[in-house]
Design an enzyme around this catalytic site. Structure first.
Site, PDB file in Angstrom:
ATOM      1  N   GLY B 126       0.884  -1.134   0.031  1.00 50.96           N
ATOM      2  CA  GLY B 126       0.038  -0.055   0.009  1.00 50.96           C
ATOM      3  C   GLY B 126       0.878   1.176  -0.005  1.00 50.96           C
ATOM      4  CD  GLU B 245       8.245  -1.965  -5.982  1.00 51.28           C
ATOM      5  OE1 GLU B 245       8.636  -1.046  -5.556  1.00 51.28           O
ATOM      6  OE2 GLU B 245       7.343  -2.500  -6.320  1.00 51.28           O
ATOM      7  CD  GLU B 361       9.833   8.295 -17.943  1.00 51.85           C
ATOM      8  OE1 GLU B 361       9.088   7.575 -16.935  1.00 51.85           O
ATOM      9  OE2 GLU B 361       9.656   7.960 -19.245  1.00 51.85           O
TER      10      GLU B 361
END
Lengths: 325, 377
Positions: B126, B245, B361
């Site tokens: 979350g 991640e 980006e």
């Protein structure tokens, strides 16, 4: 498993780095081929034992392998050493060893027999043939020639006059290894050149101000340079892997070397273009140093098999029906 | 420089390969991003756990086998090579668990990790909110202290929560100091999704699967032990998992090596030549480069050097490689590539790569500022 240079490999690279940083600043890249500065650089590399890096100790060389060659080539590439280092330190040693011509001579390689060599005024021997690792390699004594205009001002490109033939090497394994070492050397030099172009550009965009701020703070500039760094950072391990594959005599060494050269050549094109664009007009002058490295990079990217040539070689091998799945 | 595996590592590979060969389902499972497919994948996750393969790099006490980073890489290679199912538990195992190891209390680790390894608790992330995507520090969901009850009351909305509709727990960031701005005053919470006041609504991703969810919090109460790390220190704690991640843990090279090999097989079957053959070779070489970059990175970690912002290099490289790889496959397939199938699904999924875990980006900004050292402004 340990994918990093050994302490000894790092040490040799550091010695080469110190030498070329001292003896090969941009002024030496710009110097005439017969200048005292280039002669000093040449003597320094000989004193270091560079021509004998890949020559067995029994034959008077350093007896080192391609893992060491990679570090040496990255550093001489970074400095754009205006001497035929790929030809002499990578391509020639195995050929000269079987021809009993080993020594502190500089060699000019002409693998696809175009009749020209680079750094011609500093070449003692000319090695012709061996492109793609096939055919024979003929060793002749250099006997001058006519200068050819080239994009790279330091190239000292010479259309050679045929000299006496000293040896013809036709051992397929020697020819194949010589070619792969040449390709590896060029790929490693490209890594060094990419790093130099990025170093110059990062320093420039941090210092150069427009609109009151460093141009390196603009996102468009950041993204160009991040993309350039990505190309370099992922080509570099492929080059190290190719050096290891040659040193260990791995069965897939030719493919590893082609992968290295294709990725390094692509990286060189990407980095050179980003470096020039991010500098702006200052890059479009020969008074600023960037062009020395960009032009060397373009030349090396085109030689020893271009990115396209090596990509096609890898494609042929991957897609051939004989390949085991 | 030594690219050989030790006897122990080779034995580890042989053991993993033998088990996977025997147990990987012969027929691919339905997508784990649908309700039915998720249930099927849970069966697989529990089979992995029972045999000790669900969390190989964790300590044995929590359900792992204490594998080294090298062995973890080997396991991942074998896992993808065997064509084993996607890991629907990955957000807990690869993103939350490293944070628990670094910041959790003993009690949190002892209660949460074994249940996560066994795929009993299923965790979703979350982070993002409707108003906070790339600009993650713009989080507005808040947690208000409830001293009487000894805990916190959560209010707000999370979105793009992967497999949120099928999971049991959420880890997320909430603003605990209403006066603090941006990345200050945030706290990392661990929330059971069956908590009163929590509502989950699944919705379709680009591929049509119900792989996304939005999660609404209305005065939902969680006790003090739901806080991971310090109160108001959520940003620091969360950044530890975004590092995971982006970098090594979520995208092991095995995945791209296997995909590149499948692409080569497809190209051979289709008799690819010319420019298409070159594209296949290019993608294959880049998959090798990604593996080699990772090997160098693991060597750095083993030597005690931190990867830091360089994990952004991994993230941009693999995500762009993944798209090019799938675009090449679709080009080889022609109109047939537009039918539902592994390549078309892989293509749609690859498009998410440059967006999630911080857009490319943002990653390029990080690379420029923190790897190259360019000025922030």
């Amino acid at each position: 498993m340990r994918f990093a240079p050994t302490a000894e490999q790092s040490d040799l690279r550091a010695v080469v780095r110190d030498l070329v940083r001292e003896l090969c600043p941009p002024a030496v890249v710009r110097a005439a081929p017969d200048s005292a500065e280039v002669a000093t650089l040449r003597a320094g590399l000989i004193e270091l034992g560079a021509p004998g890096l890949l020559v067995p100790e029994a034959a008077g060389g350093l007896g080192l392998d391609e893992n060491y060659l990679v570090g040496m080539m990255i550093e001489t590439g970074w400095a754009a050493v205006p001497l035929p280092v790929v030809d002499t330190f990578a391509f020639a040693p195995g050929v000269l060893a079987v021809a009993d011509l080993t020594g502190d001579r500089f060699c000019g390689a002409d693998p696809d027999a175009r009749g020209t060599v680079h750094y011609g005024h500093n070449v003692d021997l000319v090695l012709t043939g061996g492109f793609a690792g096939t055919g024979t390699i003929q060793v002749t004594a250099a006997s001058g020639g006519a200068s050819v205009a080239a994009v790279d001002p330091a190239a000292d490109l010479l259309r050679v006059t045929a000299g006496p033939v000293l040896a013809t090497v036709d051992d397929p394994e020697v020819v194949a290894t010589a070619w792969l070492r040449g390709v590896l050397g060029a790929a490693a030099q490209l890594i060094g050149l990419c790093r130099r172009m990025l170093d110059l550009t990062v320093a420039y965009v941090a210092a150069r101000k427009q609109f009151g701020v460093p141009i390196g703070s603009f996102q468009a500039v950041k993204h160009h340079l991040a993309t350039a760094l990505l190309a370099l950072e992922f080509a570099e391990p492929a080059v190290a892997r190719a050096g290891y594959a040659l040193a260990a005599g791995e069965p897939d060494r030719a493919r590893a070397v082609s992968t290295a050269k294709a990725l390094a050549s692509d990286a060189a094109a990407t980095v050179a273009r980003a470096a020039i664009q991010c500098h702006g007009a200052i890059a479009y002058t020969t008074e600023y140093d960037l062009h020395l490295y960009a032009k060397r990079a373009w030349a090396l990217a085109a030689e020893w098999g271009s990115a396209g040539w090596h990509r096609a070689a890898v494609a042929r091998e991957l897609l051939s029906t004989e390949r085991e799945s | 420089m030594d690219l050989t595996w030790s006897d122990t590592e080779q034995d580890f590979r042989a053991e993993a390969r033998a088990w996977l060969t025997e147990h990987v389902p012969a027929e691919p499972l339905p997508s784990g991003d649908t309700r039915a497919g998720f249930a099927a994948h849970l069966g697989w996750e529990r089979e992995l756990f029972a045999a000790g393969w669900s969390v190989v790099s964790w300590p044995v006490t929590y359900g792992g086998r204490g594998a080294s980073l090298w062995e973890w890489l080997i396991f991942e290679e074998e896992y993808y090579r065997a064509g084993a199912p996607q890991r629907v538990t990955q957000n807990g195992i690869f993103l939350l668990a490293p944070t628990l190891f670094d910041f959790g209390t003993d009690e949190q680790r002892d209660t949460l990790l074994p249940r996560m390894a066994a795929a009993e608790d299923l965790w979703c992330q979350g982070w993002s909110e409707p108003g906070a995507g790339s600009d993650l520090a713009g989080i507005r969901s808040r947690a208000v202290r409830d001293d009487a009850a000894g805990g916190w009351r959560l209010t707000g909305q999370k979105t793009w929560t992967t497999r949120g509709a099928f999971c049991t727990h959420l880890f997320g960031l909430f603003r605990t100091d209403p006066d603090a701005e941006r990345h200050h005053g945030l706290t990392y919470f661990l929330v059971p999704l069956d908590t009163e006041g929590v509502t989950v609504r699944g919705f379709e991703r680009l591929d049509g699967d119900e792989g996304f969810a939005e999660v609404f919090f209305e005065n939902a109460f969680v006790p003090d032990n739901a806080v991971l790390g310090g109160v108001h220190e959520g940003w620091k704690v969360a950044m530890a998992t975004t590092g995971s991640e982006r970098g090594l843990t979520l995208r092991s090279p095995g995945r791209f090596l296997q995909a590149a090999d499948r692409l080569v097989e497809l190209a051979r079957r289709k008799g690819a030549t010319g420019g298409l053959a070159d594209r296949v070779a290019d993608v294959w070489m880049r998959a090798q480069a990604y593996q080699l970059f990772t090997l160098a990175q693991v060597t750095d970690i083993v030597d005690g050097r931190s990867v830091g912002a360089r994990s952004s290099l991994n993230k941009v490289y693999w995500s762009e490689l993944d798209i090019d790889l799938h675009e090449t496959a679709l080009e080889l397939l022609g109109p047939a590539g537009q039918e539902d199938g592994p390549w078309s699904r892989g293509f749609l999924f690859s498009l998410a790569g440059p967006i999630y875990a911080g857009t490319n980006e943002i990653q390029r900004n990080i690379i420029a500022e923190r790897v190259l050292g360019l000025p922030r402004r």
